[in-house]
Design a protein around this motif. Structure first.
Motif, PDB file in Angstrom:
ATOM      1  N   SER A   1     -34.965  18.107  -6.548  1.00 24.65           N
ATOM      2  CA  SER A   1     -35.449  16.734  -6.583  1.00 24.65           C
ATOM      3  C   SER A   1     -36.879  16.697  -7.116  1.00 24.65           C
ATOM      4  O   SER A   1     -37.763  17.374  -6.588  1.00 24.65           O
ATOM      5  CB  SER A   1     -35.424  16.107  -5.188  1.00 24.65           C
ATOM      6  OG  SER A   1     -36.104  14.867  -5.207  1.00 24.65           O
TER       7      SER A   1
ATOM      8  N   TYR B   1     -30.871  20.896  -3.236  1.00 23.51           N
ATOM      9  CA  TYR B   1     -29.552  20.545  -2.721  1.00 23.51           C
ATOM     10  C   TYR B   1     -28.548  21.511  -3.342  1.00 23.51           C
ATOM     11  O   TYR B   1     -28.580  21.770  -4.545  1.00 23.51           O
ATOM     12  CB  TYR B   1     -29.195  19.104  -3.093  1.00 23.51           C
ATOM     13  CG  TYR B   1     -27.808  18.704  -2.665  1.00 23.51           C
ATOM     14  CD1 TYR B   1     -27.576  18.177  -1.400  1.00 23.51           C
ATOM     15  CD2 TYR B   1     -26.721  18.866  -3.518  1.00 23.51           C
ATOM     16  CE1 TYR B   1     -26.293  17.819  -0.993  1.00 23.51           C
ATOM     17  CE2 TYR B   1     -25.442  18.512  -3.124  1.00 23.51           C
ATOM     18  CZ  TYR B   1     -25.236  17.998  -1.867  1.00 23.51           C
ATOM     19  OH  TYR B   1     -23.971  17.648  -1.464  1.00 23.51           O
TER      20      TYR B   1
ATOM     21  N   ARG C   1     -20.861  15.792 -11.780  1.00 24.86           N
ATOM     22  CA  ARG C   1     -21.391  15.747 -10.412  1.00 24.86           C
ATOM     23  C   ARG C   1     -22.895  15.484 -10.414  1.00 24.86           C
ATOM     24  O   ARG C   1     -23.393  14.717  -9.583  1.00 24.86           O
ATOM     25  CB  ARG C   1     -21.073  17.059  -9.690  1.00 24.86           C
ATOM     26  CG  ARG C   1     -21.411  17.030  -8.220  1.00 24.86           C
ATOM     27  CD  ARG C   1     -20.574  16.016  -7.483  1.00 24.86           C
ATOM     28  NE  ARG C   1     -20.837  16.115  -6.052  1.00 24.86           N
ATOM     29  CZ  ARG C   1     -20.711  15.111  -5.206  1.00 24.86           C
ATOM     30  NH1 ARG C   1     -20.300  13.938  -5.630  1.00 24.86           N
ATOM     31  NH2 ARG C   1     -20.984  15.273  -3.933  1.00 24.86           N
TER      32      ARG C   1
ATOM     33  N   HIS D   1     -25.033  12.423  -8.671  1.00 30.19           N
ATOM     34  CA  HIS D   1     -26.255  12.553  -7.863  1.00 30.19           C
ATOM     35  C   HIS D   1     -27.352  11.641  -8.407  1.00 30.19           C
ATOM     36  O   HIS D   1     -28.048  10.980  -7.640  1.00 30.19           O
ATOM     37  CB  HIS D   1     -26.760  14.002  -7.861  1.00 30.19           C
ATOM     38  CG  HIS D   1     -25.967  14.936  -7.007  1.00 30.19           C
ATOM     39  ND1 HIS D   1     -25.943  14.862  -5.629  1.00 30.19           N
ATOM     40  CD2 HIS D   1     -25.167  15.988  -7.334  1.00 30.19           C
ATOM     41  CE1 HIS D   1     -25.161  15.821  -5.148  1.00 30.19           C
ATOM     42  NE2 HIS D   1     -24.680  16.510  -6.156  1.00 30.19           N
ATOM     43  N   ASN D   2     -27.503  11.603  -9.720  1.00 30.99           N
ATOM     44  CA  ASN D   2     -28.603  10.855 -10.333  1.00 30.99           C
ATOM     45  C   ASN D   2     -28.354   9.358 -10.472  1.00 30.99           C
ATOM     46  O   ASN D   2     -29.273   8.613 -10.818  1.00 30.99           O
ATOM     47  CB  ASN D   2     -28.977  11.472 -11.680  1.00 30.99           C
ATOM     48  CG  ASN D   2     -29.875  12.661 -11.523  1.00 30.99           C
ATOM     49  OD1 ASN D   2     -30.786  12.653 -10.702  1.00 30.99           O
ATOM     50  ND2 ASN D   2     -29.613  13.710 -12.286  1.00 30.99           N
TER      51      ASN D   2
ATOM     52  N   VAL E   1     -23.996   9.638  -4.491  1.00 29.05           N
ATOM     53  CA  VAL E   1     -23.890  10.627  -3.414  1.00 29.05           C
ATOM     54  C   VAL E   1     -24.876  10.215  -2.326  1.00 29.05           C
ATOM     55  O   VAL E   1     -26.085  10.226  -2.525  1.00 29.05           O
ATOM     56  CB  VAL E   1     -24.198  12.051  -3.924  1.00 29.05           C
ATOM     57  CG1 VAL E   1     -24.053  13.062  -2.794  1.00 29.05           C
ATOM     58  CG2 VAL E   1     -23.289  12.409  -5.098  1.00 29.05           C
TER      59      VAL E   1
ATOM     60  N   THR F   1     -28.002  12.334  -1.307  1.00 24.83           N
ATOM     61  CA  THR F   1     -29.045  12.634  -2.300  1.00 24.83           C
ATOM     62  C   THR F   1     -29.631  11.406  -2.984  1.00 24.83           C
ATOM     63  O   THR F   1     -30.598  11.526  -3.729  1.00 24.83           O
ATOM     64  CB  THR F   1     -28.498  13.580  -3.395  1.00 24.83           C
ATOM     65  OG1 THR F   1     -27.416  12.944  -4.080  1.00 24.83           O
ATOM     66  CG2 THR F   1     -28.049  14.906  -2.812  1.00 24.83           C
ATOM     67  N   LYS F   2     -29.097  10.231  -2.714  1.00 27.10           N
ATOM     68  CA  LYS F   2     -29.504   9.052  -3.486  1.00 27.10           C
ATOM     69  C   LYS F   2     -30.964   8.650  -3.295  1.00 27.10           C
ATOM     70  O   LYS F   2     -31.532   8.008  -4.164  1.00 27.10           O
ATOM     71  CB  LYS F   2     -28.578   7.873  -3.207  1.00 27.10           C
ATOM     72  CG  LYS F   2     -28.676   7.281  -1.826  1.00 27.10           C
ATOM     73  CD  LYS F   2     -27.682   6.144  -1.684  1.00 27.10           C
ATOM     74  CE  LYS F   2     -27.730   5.543  -0.308  1.00 27.10           C
ATOM     75  NZ  LYS F   2     -26.756   4.461  -0.177  1.00 27.10           N
TER      76      LYS F   2
ATOM     77  N   TRP G   1     -32.742  14.186  -9.959  1.00 26.52           N
ATOM     78  CA  TRP G   1     -32.380  15.572  -9.684  1.00 26.52           C
ATOM     79  C   TRP G   1     -32.248  16.328 -10.999  1.00 26.52           C
ATOM     80  O   TRP G   1     -31.791  15.775 -12.000  1.00 26.52           O
ATOM     81  CB  TRP G   1     -31.049  15.645  -8.947  1.00 26.52           C
ATOM     82  CG  TRP G   1     -31.106  15.088  -7.571  1.00 26.52           C
ATOM     83  CD1 TRP G   1     -30.840  13.799  -7.186  1.00 26.52           C
ATOM     84  CD2 TRP G   1     -31.469  15.787  -6.379  1.00 26.52           C
ATOM     85  NE1 TRP G   1     -31.010  13.662  -5.832  1.00 26.52           N
ATOM     86  CE2 TRP G   1     -31.399  14.880  -5.311  1.00 26.52           C
ATOM     87  CE3 TRP G   1     -31.844  17.096  -6.112  1.00 26.52           C
ATOM     88  CZ2 TRP G   1     -31.687  15.235  -3.997  1.00 26.52           C
ATOM     89  CZ3 TRP G   1     -32.127  17.463  -4.810  1.00 26.52           C
ATOM     90  CH2 TRP G   1     -32.046  16.526  -3.762  1.00 26.52           C
TER      91      TRP G   1
END
Length: 92
Positions: A13, A20, A30, A34-35, A39, A42-43, A48
């Motif tokens: 991050s 992560y 994936r 995340h970005n 998710v 991780t949001k 990321w």
């Protein structure tokens, strides 16, 4: 060719220097999830950056590797790897 192949990946991050670790059959997709905040875990730490990916094999083999990278010894290896790529990115 390995059937049902999974990759274990580690992302970093840029917001709070968090690492992560996860597993996926489609790592680029994936990372996009995340970005884009899809998710939950991780949001809040977007953006990321992928810095590590390794073929884990089938589901159970990849899960074992993922668990290893989530414990202290595995996290230390990931931090060393990340610091080798980008010196000073994480404290020792």
């Amino acid at each position: 060719m390995i059937e049902n192949k999974f990759y274990v990946y580690a992302i970093f991050s840029l917001v709070d220097n968090r690492i992560y670790v996860g597993m996926s059959q489609d790592v680029p997709n994936r990372i996009q999830e995340h970005n884009t905040g899809k998710v939950t875990s991780t949001k809040h730490f977007i953006p990321w950056v992928l810095f590590f990916s390794q073929l884990g094999g089938n589901t159970s083999e990849a899960r074992k590797l993922e668990k290893y990278f989530k414990i202290a010894a595995g996290k230390r290896k990931l931090k060393k790897f990340l610091n080798a790529l980008n010196p000073g990115s994480l404290p020792d």
